[in-house]
Design a protein around this motif. Structure first.
Motif, PDB file in Angstrom:
ATOM      1  N   ARG A  99       0.806  -1.233   0.000  1.00  0.00           N
ATOM      2  CA  ARG A  99       0.000   0.000   0.000  1.00  0.00           C
ATOM      3  C   ARG A  99       0.834   1.276   0.000  1.00  0.00           C
ATOM      4  O   ARG A  99       0.300   2.357   0.173  1.00  0.00           O
ATOM      5  N   THR A 100       2.151   1.182  -0.159  1.00  0.00           N
ATOM      6  CA  THR A 100       2.986   2.385  -0.154  1.00  0.00           C
ATOM      7  C   THR A 100       3.809   2.555  -1.428  1.00  0.00           C
ATOM      8  O   THR A 100       4.431   3.593  -1.600  1.00  0.00           O
ATOM      9  N   VAL A 148      -5.049  -1.755  -4.919  1.00  0.00           N
ATOM     10  CA  VAL A 148      -4.438  -1.432  -3.634  1.00  0.00           C
ATOM     11  C   VAL A 148      -5.410  -1.856  -2.535  1.00  0.00           C
ATOM     12  O   VAL A 148      -6.491  -1.278  -2.419  1.00  0.00           O
ATOM     13  N   PRO A 149      -5.031  -2.884  -1.763  1.00  0.00           N
ATOM     14  CA  PRO A 149      -5.928  -3.328  -0.687  1.00  0.00           C
ATOM     15  C   PRO A 149      -6.197  -2.190   0.313  1.00  0.00           C
ATOM     16  O   PRO A 149      -5.324  -1.367   0.577  1.00  0.00           O
ATOM     17  N   GLU A 150      -7.398  -2.175   0.841  1.00  0.00           N
ATOM     18  CA  GLU A 150      -7.760  -1.128   1.798  1.00  0.00           C
ATOM     19  C   GLU A 150      -7.165  -1.343   3.173  1.00  0.00           C
ATOM     20  O   GLU A 150      -6.917  -0.424   3.903  1.00  0.00           O
ATOM     21  N   SER A 151      -6.985  -2.591   3.560  1.00  0.00           N
ATOM     22  CA  SER A 151      -6.406  -2.854   4.878  1.00  0.00           C
ATOM     23  C   SER A 151      -5.551  -4.080   4.884  1.00  0.00           C
ATOM     24  O   SER A 151      -5.493  -4.819   3.996  1.00  0.00           O
TER      25      SER A 151
END
Length: 84
Positions: A60-61, A81-84
């Protein structure tokens, strides 16, 4: 039921419509710019045409790094991009 066996010798990347489309899913987790560039170069040099590239940004970065590297390599990319 068995999967279909696709055996093709591709010699002309311009004739994509003659072959089943291939989607490559690129899982990304904290890559170094050098390794990412090498991986994209390797994909570009494949003899079988790639119809679609999907980048799954697991950390996610790395979105900006992947976006810049794929643009530099001439790829059009879909991002996940997964949310969590």
């Amino acid at each position: 039921m068995q999967g279909q066996n696709w055996e093709y010798q591709v010699t002309d990347k311009q004739s994509v419509s003659e072959y089943p489309p291939v989607t490559v899913v690129l899982a990304v987790y904290n890559p170094t710019p050098e390794h990412l560039s090498e991986q994209l170069r390797s994909l570009r040099e494949q003899s079988y045409p790639i119809a679609r590239l999907v980048a799954v940004i697991a950390d996610r970065t790395s979105v900006a790094l992947v976006r810049d590297a794929t643009a530099d390599a001439g790829w059009s990319v879909d991002y996940v991009v997964p949310e969590s």
